[in-house]
Design a protein around this motif. Structure first.
Motif, PDB file in Angstrom:
ATOM      1  N   PRO A 145       0.825  -1.192  -0.049  1.00 12.70           N
ATOM      2  CA  PRO A 145       0.031  -0.085   0.069  1.00 12.70           C
ATOM      3  C   PRO A 145       0.900   1.450  -0.060  1.00 12.70           C
ATOM      4  N   GLY A 146       0.253   2.156  -0.608  1.00 13.64           N
ATOM      5  CA  GLY A 146       1.106   3.481  -0.662  1.00 13.64           C
ATOM      6  C   GLY A 146       0.358   4.661  -1.292  1.00 13.64           C
ATOM      7  N   ILE A 147       0.964   5.511  -1.874  1.00 14.94           N
ATOM      8  CA  ILE A 147       0.591   6.574  -2.553  1.00 14.94           C
ATOM      9  C   ILE A 147       1.504   6.893  -4.040  1.00 14.94           C
ATOM     10  N   THR A 148       0.690   7.570  -4.848  1.00 12.57           N
ATOM     11  CA  THR A 148       1.239   8.135  -5.986  1.00 12.57           C
ATOM     12  C   THR A 148       1.195   9.525  -6.034  1.00 12.57           C
ATOM     13  N   LEU A 149       2.384  10.235  -6.008  1.00 13.52           N
ATOM     14  CA  LEU A 149       2.468  11.551  -6.004  1.00 13.52           C
ATOM     15  C   LEU A 149       2.932  12.356  -7.407  1.00 13.52           C
ATOM     16  N   THR A 150       1.859  13.101  -8.212  1.00 12.05           N
ATOM     17  CA  THR A 150       2.129  13.593  -9.413  1.00 12.05           C
ATOM     18  C   THR A 150       2.402  15.141  -9.535  1.00 12.05           C
ATOM     19  N   ILE A 151       3.550  15.478  -9.944  1.00  8.93           N
ATOM     20  CA  ILE A 151       3.908  17.000  -9.813  1.00  8.93           C
ATOM     21  C   ILE A 151       3.725  17.539 -11.304  1.00  8.93           C
ATOM     22  N   ASN A 152       2.909  18.265 -11.947  1.00 10.99           N
ATOM     23  CA  ASN A 152       3.182  18.856 -13.012  1.00 10.99           C
ATOM     24  C   ASN A 152       3.767  20.399 -12.816  1.00 10.99           C
ATOM     25  N   ASP A 153       4.514  20.913 -13.844  1.00 11.70           N
ATOM     26  CA  ASP A 153       5.366  21.836 -13.679  1.00 11.70           C
ATOM     27  C   ASP A 153       5.263  22.564 -15.149  1.00 11.70           C
ATOM     28  N   PRO A 154       4.279  23.186 -15.596  1.00 10.41           N
ATOM     29  CA  PRO A 154       4.068  23.693 -16.927  1.00 10.41           C
ATOM     30  C   PRO A 154       4.892  25.001 -16.901  1.00 10.41           C
ATOM     31  N   GLY A 155       5.418  25.720 -15.891  1.00 12.30           N
ATOM     32  CA  GLY A 155       6.289  26.783 -15.993  1.00 12.30           C
ATOM     33  C   GLY A 155       7.853  26.373 -15.849  1.00 12.30           C
ATOM     34  N   GLY A 156       8.062  25.302 -15.569  1.00 16.52           N
ATOM     35  CA  GLY A 156       9.771  24.746 -15.246  1.00 16.52           C
ATOM     36  C   GLY A 156      10.022  25.557 -14.123  1.00 16.52           C
ATOM     37  N   ALA A 157       9.358  25.626 -13.184  1.00 14.28           N
ATOM     38  CA  ALA A 157       9.953  26.504 -12.024  1.00 14.28           C
ATOM     39  C   ALA A 157      10.077  25.454 -10.725  1.00 14.28           C
ATOM     40  N   VAL A 158       9.809  24.160 -10.768  1.00 14.61           N
ATOM     41  CA  VAL A 158      10.215  23.188  -9.628  1.00 14.61           C
ATOM     42  C   VAL A 158      11.761  22.871  -9.794  1.00 14.61           C
ATOM     43  N   ALA A 159      12.432  23.180  -8.780  1.00 11.10           N
ATOM     44  CA  ALA A 159      13.982  23.025  -8.534  1.00 11.10           C
ATOM     45  C   ALA A 159      14.241  21.675  -8.130  1.00 11.10           C
ATOM     46  N   ALA A 160      15.383  21.076  -8.042  1.00 13.58           N
ATOM     47  CA  ALA A 160      15.825  20.006  -7.513  1.00 13.58           C
ATOM     48  C   ALA A 160      15.416  19.923  -6.015  1.00 13.58           C
ATOM     49  N   GLN A 232       1.949  23.044  -0.540  1.00 14.57           N
ATOM     50  CA  GLN A 232       1.778  24.593  -0.723  1.00 14.57           C
ATOM     51  C   GLN A 232       3.137  25.432  -1.364  1.00 14.57           C
ATOM     52  N   THR A 233       4.327  24.587  -1.053  1.00 11.22           N
ATOM     53  CA  THR A 233       5.411  25.178  -1.657  1.00 11.22           C
ATOM     54  C   THR A 233       5.353  24.942  -3.264  1.00 11.22           C
ATOM     55  N   LEU A 234       4.825  24.020  -3.866  1.00  9.21           N
ATOM     56  CA  LEU A 234       4.759  23.714  -5.125  1.00  9.21           C
ATOM     57  C   LEU A 234       3.547  24.729  -5.872  1.00  9.21           C
ATOM     58  N   GLU A 235       2.610  24.844  -4.895  1.00 10.96           N
ATOM     59  CA  GLU A 235       1.523  25.739  -5.654  1.00 10.96           C
ATOM     60  C   GLU A 235       2.137  27.113  -5.753  1.00 10.96           C
ATOM     61  N   LYS A 236       2.985  27.844  -5.019  1.00 12.06           N
ATOM     62  CA  LYS A 236       3.428  29.179  -4.748  1.00 12.06           C
ATOM     63  C   LYS A 236       4.313  29.209  -6.275  1.00 12.06           C
ATOM     64  N   GLU A 237       4.855  28.059  -6.907  1.00 14.09           N
ATOM     65  CA  GLU A 237       5.586  27.952  -8.152  1.00 14.09           C
ATOM     66  C   GLU A 237       4.784  27.780  -9.142  1.00 14.09           C
ATOM     67  N   GLN A 238       3.402  28.003  -9.059  1.00  8.14           N
ATOM     68  CA  GLN A 238       2.478  27.655 -10.002  1.00  8.14           C
ATOM     69  C   GLN A 238       2.552  26.159 -10.618  1.00  8.14           C
ATOM     70  N   ALA A 239       2.888  25.312  -9.590  1.00  4.15           N
ATOM     71  CA  ALA A 239       2.980  23.793 -10.101  1.00  4.15           C
ATOM     72  C   ALA A 239       1.583  23.111  -9.274  1.00  4.15           C
ATOM     73  N   THR A 240       1.397  21.987  -9.770  1.00  3.48           N
ATOM     74  CA  THR A 240       0.394  21.241  -9.117  1.00  3.48           C
ATOM     75  C   THR A 240       0.737  19.989  -8.548  1.00  3.48           C
ATOM     76  N   ALA A 241       0.275  19.684  -7.442  1.00  2.60           N
ATOM     77  CA  ALA A 241       0.807  18.108  -7.032  1.00  2.60           C
ATOM     78  C   ALA A 241      -0.813  17.548  -6.655  1.00  2.60           C
ATOM     79  N   VAL A 242      -0.758  16.356  -7.212  1.00  2.00           N
ATOM     80  CA  VAL A 242      -1.904  15.296  -7.245  1.00  2.00           C
ATOM     81  C   VAL A 242      -1.540  14.014  -6.123  1.00  2.00           C
ATOM     82  N   VAL A 243      -2.207  13.751  -5.320  1.00  2.00           N
ATOM     83  CA  VAL A 243      -1.805  12.731  -4.294  1.00  2.00           C
ATOM     84  C   VAL A 243      -2.894  11.667  -4.364  1.00  2.00           C
ATOM     85  N   GLU A 244      -2.598  10.455  -4.815  1.00  2.00           N
ATOM     86  CA  GLU A 244      -3.578   9.381  -5.163  1.00  2.00           C
ATOM     87  C   GLU A 244      -3.196   8.141  -4.059  1.00  2.00           C
ATOM     88  N   ARG A 245      -4.251   7.683  -3.170  1.00  2.00           N
ATOM     89  CA  ARG A 245      -3.902   6.539  -2.374  1.00  2.00           C
ATOM     90  C   ARG A 245      -4.188   5.283  -3.262  1.00  2.00           C
TER      91      ARG A 245
END
Length: 268
Positions: A145-160, A232-245
Motif C-alpha cells: 500500500p502507498g501513494i502516487t504523487l504526481t507533480i506537473n510543472d508547466p512553467g519549469g519552476a520546480v527545482a531539484a 503549498q510550496t509547489l503551488e506558490k511556484e504555479q505547479a500542481t501536486a496530485v496525491v492518490e492513495r
C-alpha cells in the motif's frame, strides 16, 4: 660740653634676610574624567552587587529563551485549528510507528530466547532482515500500500531542492520504498539541476514527476499537505501536486548491489 651719643637707627639692606610667612601652594584641580576613572578603577564590588548582577543575568537569559521560543512557535500560532489537529495526528502516528517497531524487535528477541531450535529461528530472521535491507537498498522489487504523487510543472519552476524536500517529508512519514520517474531512491540518492533540467543520480528526468511511494497512506498523504509543506510550496511556484492513495503500489526500479571497496564486516 657733654657728648651725647644719638641713637642710631638700624637700617636694613636688601641683602639682609626678611622673615616671610610660609608659602601656601594651591591644590591641583581634578577633572571630571579623572574622578570617573578613580571611581571605576580599581573596581569596588560588594557582595550584594554581585548577587544583583547574577540575578539580572539569569533574568536576561530567561527572557532571551522565551523570545526565541515564541518566535519558533509563531508559525503554529497562526495555523488553523484543523491544521494543528493534522500536525498533532502526524506526530501521534510517528510515535505509534516507533512503538510498533520496538514491539516487533521485542517479539523477535523473545522468539530467539524461547525457540527450541535457535539456530533455525536465527536463520529465518536473518533471511527476513536481508529481504528488508534489500528493499531499503533498492536491490529487490517491492509492492504494498502507498501513494502516487504526481507533480506537473508547466512553467519549469520546480527545482531539484523542492523534489528533495518531498522525498524527505515522505521518508519522515514512514515511506519504505520510493521510485521517481523510473529511478529508485535510496539513502545516497541526490537531486541536481534547476527547473526543466533536473537529474536524479545523474539521470535526467522531466515533468510530470511521478513518485511511487510504499508506506501507510494515512501517514504519507497528510505529511505532504501540512501548512507550509510540499504541496503549498509547489503551488506558490504555479505547479500542481496530485496525491492518490492505492492499496498496491509496485516499486520495481532496481539498483545494482555494490561491493564496498574498504568497509568490511566487524562481526566475527
Amino acid at each position: 660740653m657733654s657728648n651725647e651719643e644719638s641713637p642710631r637707627s638700624e637700617e636694613r639692606t636688601g641683602d639682609e634676610p626678611v622673615d616671610a610667612p610660609a608659602s601656601t601652594q594651591a591644590p591641583k584641580e581634578i577633572s571630571g574624567r579623572q574622578r570617573l576613572l578613580a571611581g571605576l578603577w580599581p573596581p569596588r564590588v560588594s557582595r550584594a552587587q554581585l548577587i544583583v548582577a547574577l540575578l539580572l543575568f539569569v533574568l536576561g537569559l530567561g527572557l532571551a529563551i522565551q523570545v526565541r521560543s515564541n518566535s519558533d512557535n509563531s508559525a503554529l500560532r497562526g495555523a488553523r485549528q484543523e491544521d494543528l489537529i493534522r500536525i498533532l495526528d502526524e506526530v501521534d502516528d510517528r510515535t505509534q510507528r516507533l512503538e510498533d517497531e520496538k514491539q516487533r524487535l521485542d517479539d523477535q528477541r523473545t522468539e530467539l530466547e524461547n525457540s527450541s531450535d535457535q539456530a533455525e529461528e536465527a536463520r529465518k530472521q536473518t533471511l527476513e532482515k536481508e529481504r528488508q535491507l534489500g528493499v531499503l537498498a533498492g536491490t529487490v522489487a517491492a509492492h504494498g500500500p502507498g501513494i502516487t504523487l504526481t507533480i506537473n510543472d508547466p512553467g519549469g519552476a520546480v527545482a531539484a531542492d523542492m523534489l528533495l524536500d518531498a522525498i524527505q517529508e515522505l521518508r519522515a512519514a514512514g515511506a519504505e520504498a520510493i521510485e521517481v520517474n523510473g529511478v529508485r531512491v535510496v539513502a545516497n540518492t541526490y537531486f541536481a539541476g534547476d527547473g526543466g533540467d533536473i537529474q536524479v543520480d545523474g539521470k535526467k528526468i522531466e515533468a510530470p514527476y511521478e513518485f511511487k511511494v510504499i508506506g501507510k497512506p494515512q501517514d504519507l498523504e497528510p505529511a505532504l499537505n501540512i501548512p507550509g509543506g510540499v504541496v503549498q510550496t509547489l503551488e506558490k511556484e504555479q505547479a500542481t501536486a496530485v496525491v492518490e492513495r492505492s492499496e498496491d503500489i509496485v516499486v520495481d526500479a532496481l539498483r545494482p548491489a555494490k561491493q564496498p571497496d574498504y568497509a568490511r564486516s566487524s562481526s566475527q
